[in-house]
Design a protein around this motif. Structure first.
Motif, PDB file in Angstrom:
ATOM      1  N   GLU A  52       0.837  -1.195   0.000  1.00  0.00           N
ATOM      2  CA  GLU A  52       0.000   0.000   0.000  1.00  0.00           C
ATOM      3  C   GLU A  52       0.874   1.249   0.000  1.00  0.00           C
ATOM      4  N   GLY A  53       0.512   2.219  -0.824  1.00  0.00           N
ATOM      5  CA  GLY A  53       1.266   3.465  -0.901  1.00  0.00           C
ATOM      6  C   GLY A  53       2.429   3.438  -1.872  1.00  0.00           C
ATOM      7  N   ASP A  54       2.717   2.283  -2.478  1.00  0.00           N
ATOM      8  CA  ASP A  54       3.814   2.184  -3.445  1.00  0.00           C
ATOM      9  C   ASP A  54       3.587   3.129  -4.627  1.00  0.00           C
ATOM     10  N   THR A  55       4.679   3.415  -5.337  1.00  0.00           N
ATOM     11  CA  THR A  55       4.615   4.254  -6.530  1.00  0.00           C
ATOM     12  C   THR A  55       4.326   3.397  -7.752  1.00  0.00           C
ATOM     13  N   ILE A  56       3.379   3.868  -8.583  1.00  0.00           N
ATOM     14  CA  ILE A  56       2.979   3.136  -9.786  1.00  0.00           C
ATOM     15  C   ILE A  56       3.044   4.074 -10.984  1.00  0.00           C
ATOM     16  N   LEU A  57       3.681   3.608 -12.058  1.00  0.00           N
ATOM     17  CA  LEU A  57       3.629   4.285 -13.354  1.00  0.00           C
ATOM     18  C   LEU A  57       2.553   3.594 -14.182  1.00  0.00           C
ATOM     19  N   ASP A  58       1.513   4.359 -14.567  1.00  0.00           N
ATOM     20  CA  ASP A  58       0.463   3.830 -15.441  1.00  0.00           C
ATOM     21  C   ASP A  58       0.847   4.188 -16.867  1.00  0.00           C
ATOM     22  N   LEU A  59       1.473   3.223 -17.517  1.00  0.00           N
ATOM     23  CA  LEU A  59       2.043   3.395 -18.851  1.00  0.00           C
ATOM     24  C   LEU A  59       0.927   3.346 -19.893  1.00  0.00           C
ATOM     25  N   GLY A  60       0.835   4.378 -20.730  1.00  0.00           N
ATOM     26  CA  GLY A  60      -0.233   4.419 -21.727  1.00  0.00           C
ATOM     27  C   GLY A  60      -1.577   4.431 -21.041  1.00  0.00           C
ATOM     28  N   CYS A  61      -1.763   5.396 -20.150  1.00  0.00           N
ATOM     29  CA  CYS A  61      -2.918   5.383 -19.237  1.00  0.00           C
ATOM     30  C   CYS A  61      -4.264   5.551 -19.928  1.00  0.00           C
ATOM     31  N   GLY A  62      -4.273   6.029 -21.185  1.00  0.00           N
ATOM     32  CA  GLY A  62      -5.534   6.170 -21.911  1.00  0.00           C
ATOM     33  C   GLY A  62      -6.528   7.029 -21.163  1.00  0.00           C
ATOM     34  N   SER A  63      -7.678   6.460 -20.856  1.00  0.00           N
ATOM     35  CA  SER A  63      -8.757   7.197 -20.188  1.00  0.00           C
ATOM     36  C   SER A  63      -8.428   7.569 -18.748  1.00  0.00           C
ATOM     37  N   GLY A  64      -7.408   6.928 -18.177  1.00  0.00           N
ATOM     38  CA  GLY A  64      -7.090   7.142 -16.770  1.00  0.00           C
ATOM     39  C   GLY A  64      -7.862   6.222 -15.842  1.00  0.00           C
ATOM     40  N   ARG A  65      -8.605   5.291 -16.422  1.00  0.00           N
ATOM     41  CA  ARG A  65      -9.431   4.348 -15.651  1.00  0.00           C
ATOM     42  C   ARG A  65      -8.646   3.685 -14.522  1.00  0.00           C
ATOM     43  N   ASP A  66      -7.477   3.130 -14.841  1.00  0.00           N
ATOM     44  CA  ASP A  66      -6.715   2.386 -13.836  1.00  0.00           C
ATOM     45  C   ASP A  66      -5.980   3.326 -12.884  1.00  0.00           C
ATOM     46  N   SER A  67      -5.502   4.448 -13.401  1.00  0.00           N
ATOM     47  CA  SER A  67      -4.841   5.439 -12.534  1.00  0.00           C
ATOM     48  C   SER A  67      -5.769   5.880 -11.417  1.00  0.00           C
ATOM     49  N   LEU A  68      -7.021   6.125 -11.770  1.00  0.00           N
ATOM     50  CA  LEU A  68      -7.985   6.584 -10.772  1.00  0.00           C
ATOM     51  C   LEU A  68      -8.191   5.529  -9.688  1.00  0.00           C
ATOM     52  N   VAL A  69      -8.299   4.274 -10.077  1.00  0.00           N
ATOM     53  CA  VAL A  69      -8.462   3.186  -9.100  1.00  0.00           C
ATOM     54  C   VAL A  69      -7.240   3.100  -8.199  1.00  0.00           C
ATOM     55  N   PHE A  70      -6.040   3.149  -8.798  1.00  0.00           N
ATOM     56  CA  PHE A  70      -4.817   3.080  -7.985  1.00  0.00           C
ATOM     57  C   PHE A  70      -4.775   4.234  -6.988  1.00  0.00           C
ATOM     58  N   TYR A  71      -5.085   5.424  -7.455  1.00  0.00           N
ATOM     59  CA  TYR A  71      -5.069   6.615  -6.598  1.00  0.00           C
ATOM     60  C   TYR A  71      -6.068   6.469  -5.450  1.00  0.00           C
ATOM     61  N   GLU A  72      -7.280   6.023  -5.776  1.00  0.00           N
ATOM     62  CA  GLU A  72      -8.318   5.873  -4.749  1.00  0.00           C
ATOM     63  C   GLU A  72      -7.970   4.788  -3.737  1.00  0.00           C
ATOM     64  N   LYS A  73      -7.119   3.837  -4.120  1.00  0.00           N
ATOM     65  CA  LYS A  73      -6.694   2.778  -3.194  1.00  0.00           C
ATOM     66  C   LYS A  73      -5.447   3.176  -2.399  1.00  0.00           C
ATOM     67  N   GLY A  74      -4.973   4.408  -2.595  1.00  0.00           N
ATOM     68  CA  GLY A  74      -3.880   4.908  -1.777  1.00  0.00           C
ATOM     69  C   GLY A  74      -2.491   4.784  -2.365  1.00  0.00           C
ATOM     70  N   TYR A  75      -2.393   4.442  -3.662  1.00  0.00           N
ATOM     71  CA  TYR A  75      -1.079   4.348  -4.298  1.00  0.00           C
ATOM     72  C   TYR A  75      -0.668   5.714  -4.838  1.00  0.00           C
ATOM     73  N   ASP A  76       0.632   5.918  -4.970  1.00  0.00           N
ATOM     74  CA  ASP A  76       1.190   7.139  -5.532  1.00  0.00           C
ATOM     75  C   ASP A  76       1.353   6.887  -7.032  1.00  0.00           C
ATOM     76  N   VAL A  77       0.381   7.321  -7.827  1.00  0.00           N
ATOM     77  CA  VAL A  77       0.322   6.941  -9.231  1.00  0.00           C
ATOM     78  C   VAL A  77       0.712   8.093 -10.147  1.00  0.00           C
ATOM     79  N   THR A  78       1.477   7.749 -11.178  1.00  0.00           N
ATOM     80  CA  THR A  78       1.861   8.691 -12.229  1.00  0.00           C
ATOM     81  C   THR A  78       1.294   8.186 -13.553  1.00  0.00           C
ATOM     82  N   PRO A  79       0.235   8.834 -14.064  1.00  0.00           N
ATOM     83  CA  PRO A  79      -0.300   8.446 -15.366  1.00  0.00           C
ATOM     84  C   PRO A  79       0.558   9.045 -16.490  1.00  0.00           C
TER      85      PRO A  79
END
Length: 194
Positions: free
Chosen positions: A36-63
Motif C-alpha cells: 500500500e502506498g507504493d509508486t505506480i507508473l500507469d504506462l499508456g494510461c488512456g482514459s485514466g481508468r486504472d490510474s484513478l483506481v490506484f489513486y483511490e486505493k492509496g497508491y502514488d500513481v503517475t499516469p
C-alpha cells in the motif's frame, strides 16, 4: 496517420469505449505484488481508468500517455496530472515500485520493444513489479489505421527473459472484456532483478 494521431483524433470515442471496462481481477493480481502506498507508473494510461483506481486505493500513481488528447481526458477523469510523453523519451531511474502497462505496448513494433523495455526497467525500483498485456497471436502490421504487434506466451517470455533484468512471475490469457471482441489477451507479471 500514425497511431498517436489516431488516438488524438478519436480520443473521445476511445475514452468512452475503455473507461468503464472491468479489469479489476487483473488489476488485483498486480496490486497483490505491491505494498500500500507504493509508486505506480500507469504506462499508456488512456482514459485514466486504472490510474484513478490506484489513486483511490492509496497508491502514488503517475499516469503517462503519448496522446495529447487522451492526456486531457484522463486529467479531467482522474483529477491527476498526466505526463504527455513518448515511451522512447522516458528517462526515469529507479522511481517506481510498479509499472502497469495494460495494452500499453500493443502498437510497438517488435524491433522497437527491447529499447522501450530497457527504459521501463530503468524506471523500476529493484524488486519492482511489471504488468503488461498484449493481444495473443503472431500478427504484426497495420489493421485499419493502427499498427499492432501480437505475441505468443513463449515469444513474450523469451523477450522478457533476454533482458537479463526481469524474472517472469506469471503468464496467463483471458478473453477480451468487450463482449463484441474475439481477441484473447496475454498477461504477464514480472519482477526487476539485479
Amino acid at each position: 496517420m500514425d497511431t498517436i494521431d489516431y488516438y488524438n483524433q478519436y480520443a473521445s470515442n476511445i475514452f468512452e469505449e475503455t473507461v468503464d471496462q472491468d479489469v479489476e481481477e487483473i488489476r488485483q493480481e498486480f496490486l497483490d505484488m505491491l505494498e500500500e502506498g507504493d509508486t505506480i507508473l500507469d504506462l499508456g494510461c488512456g482514459s485514466g481508468r486504472d490510474s484513478l483506481v490506484f489513486y483511490e486505493k492509496g497508491y502514488d500513481v503517475t499516469p503517462l500517455d503519448a496522446s495529447e488528447e487522451m492526456c486531457k481526458l484522463a486529467e479531467i477523469h482522474t483529477g491527476l496530472e498526466v505526463l504527455q510523453m513518448y515511451y522512447e523519451d522516458m528517462a526515469f531511474e529507479d522511481v517506481f515500485d510498479g509499472v502497469w502497462g495494460c495494452g500499453a505496448l500493443i502498437h510497438v513494433p517488435e524491433k522497437e520493444l527491447d529499447e522501450i523495455l530497457e527504459r521501463i526497467i530503468d524506471a523500476m525500483c529493484q524488486g519492482g513489479v511489471l504488468y503488461l498485456s498484449f493481444r495473443e497471436g503472431d500478427f504484426e502490421g497495420f489493421q485499419g489505421k493502427r499498427y499492432y504487434c501480437d505475441y505468443t506466451a513463449e515469444r513474450l517470455e523469451r523477450i522478457l527473459r533476454e533482458t537479463g533484468r526481469l524474472s517472469v512471475e506469471k503468464v496467463w490469457t483471458t478473453e477480451d472484456v468487450r463482449r463484441d471482441s474475439d481477441v484473447c489477451w496475454l498477461h504477464v507479471l514480472a519482477r526487476k532483478v539485479s
